[in-house]
Design a protein around this motif. Structure first.
Motif, mmCIF file in Angstrom:
data_model
loop_
_atom_site.group_PDB
_atom_site.id
_atom_site.type_symbol
_atom_site.label_atom_id
_atom_site.label_comp_id
_atom_site.label_asym_id
_atom_site.label_seq_id
_atom_site.Cartn_x
_atom_site.Cartn_y
_atom_site.Cartn_z
ATOM 1 N N VAL A 119 -11.535 -28.297 -0.273
ATOM 2 C CA VAL A 119 -12.182 -27.431 0.712
ATOM 3 C C VAL A 119 -11.356 -27.468 1.997
ATOM 4 N N VAL A 120 -11.672 -26.538 2.914
ATOM 5 C CA VAL A 120 -10.877 -26.400 4.126
ATOM 6 C C VAL A 120 -11.795 -26.447 5.362
ATOM 7 N N PRO A 121 -12.039 -27.646 5.892
ATOM 8 C CA PRO A 121 -12.803 -27.746 7.130
ATOM 9 C C PRO A 121 -11.892 -27.551 8.339
ATOM 10 N N ALA A 122 -12.495 -27.202 9.464
ATOM 11 C CA ALA A 122 -11.766 -27.110 10.732
ATOM 12 C C ALA A 122 -11.228 -28.491 11.083
ATOM 13 N N ALA A 123 -10.367 -28.521 12.093
ATOM 14 C CA ALA A 123 -9.759 -29.785 12.510
ATOM 15 C C ALA A 123 -9.714 -29.908 14.029
ATOM 16 N N ALA A 161 -21.078 -27.714 4.947
ATOM 17 C CA ALA A 161 -21.460 -26.924 3.775
ATOM 18 C C ALA A 161 -20.371 -25.902 3.457
ATOM 19 N N ARG A 162 -20.419 -25.376 2.247
ATOM 20 C CA ARG A 162 -19.453 -24.343 1.869
ATOM 21 C C ARG A 162 -19.648 -23.114 2.752
ATOM 22 N N GLY A 163 -18.586 -22.366 2.932
ATOM 23 C CA GLY A 163 -18.580 -21.273 3.885
ATOM 24 C C GLY A 163 -19.564 -20.160 3.635
ATOM 25 N N ASP A 164 -19.932 -19.922 2.379
ATOM 26 C CA ASP A 164 -20.852 -18.826 2.088
ATOM 27 C C ASP A 164 -22.289 -19.306 1.890
ATOM 28 N N ILE A 224 -14.183 -22.599 2.630
ATOM 29 C CA ILE A 224 -14.198 -23.074 4.012
ATOM 30 C C ILE A 224 -15.390 -24.016 4.152
ATOM 31 N N ALA A 225 -15.140 -25.205 4.636
ATOM 32 C CA ALA A 225 -16.215 -26.190 4.819
ATOM 33 C C ALA A 225 -16.665 -26.109 6.277
ATOM 34 N N LYS A 226 -17.736 -25.367 6.510
ATOM 35 C CA LYS A 226 -18.220 -25.200 7.879
ATOM 36 C C LYS A 226 -19.061 -26.406 8.280
ATOM 37 N N THR A 227 -18.863 -26.841 9.512
ATOM 38 C CA THR A 227 -19.599 -27.983 10.043
ATOM 39 C C THR A 227 -20.600 -27.477 11.064
ATOM 40 N N LEU A 228 -21.872 -27.718 10.780
ATOM 41 C CA LEU A 228 -22.959 -27.282 11.654
ATOM 42 C C LEU A 228 -23.497 -28.475 12.425
#
Length: 164
Positions: A121-125, A60-63, A43-47
């Motif tokens: 990777v899987v970022p939100a959309a 960044a990667r989810g973990d 999961i590609a989390k966007t901060l």
């Protein structure tokens, strides 16, 4: 509205990429991993981060967890997370659906090198139940992102429920 801006972004720049909308929430890393059938690290989390007078996005990667020393060395100031209303106003996306695509305000995007461990990777959309499957290099290219090294190495077996 933000899901629409993400769909418009991909229609214009990468029509081969489909936005996947699920019934299940994918607002946290754990929920996103379960909804999309991948390990949390993919999961590609966007901060959204306030760094001094600037606001930047770090994907960044989810973990992974941000490393404060690396952040300060890279951006020259301590990073703070704005409140949810500020994040939504700046990005056009709700917390849990923030991504570097279809932004309401042009913001600098930085992809952490932790993403390079994966081919996809899987970022939100733009919504708490939407995502895309994308190669990290392609995501960086589509968003004019800069590669940075601002995260700590993931701890073995660490699970995180940070927002995606």
């Amino acid at each position: 509205m933000s899901l629409d801006s993400v769909r418009a972004f991909f229609a214009e720049r990468a029509p081969d990429i489909d936005v996947v909308v699920t019934e299940a929430s994918s607002a946290t890393v754990a929920e996103a991993a379960a909804a999309h059938g991948v390990e949390p690290a993919r999961i590609a989390k966007t901060l959204t981060l306030a760094v001094g007078e600037r606001v930047v996005l770090v994907v960044a990667r989810g973990d992974a967890r941000l490393d404060n020393k690396k952040m300060k060395a890279t951006f020259g100031a301590k990073a703070k997370m704005p409140d949810a209303d500020t994040v939504a106003a700046l990005t056009g996306h709700p917390v849990g659906g923030v991504c570097p695509f279809g932004l309401a305000t042009p913001l600098p995007v930085h992809c952490d090198v932790s993403l390079k461990a994966f081919d996809v990777v899987v970022p939100a959309a733009g919504a708490i139940n939407a995502a895309v499957f994308i190669a990290p290099e392609r995501m960086a290219a589509l968003t004019d992102a800069t590669w940075v090294d601002v995260c700590r190495e993931p701890e073995a077996g660490a699970e995180e429920s940070a927002q995606a």
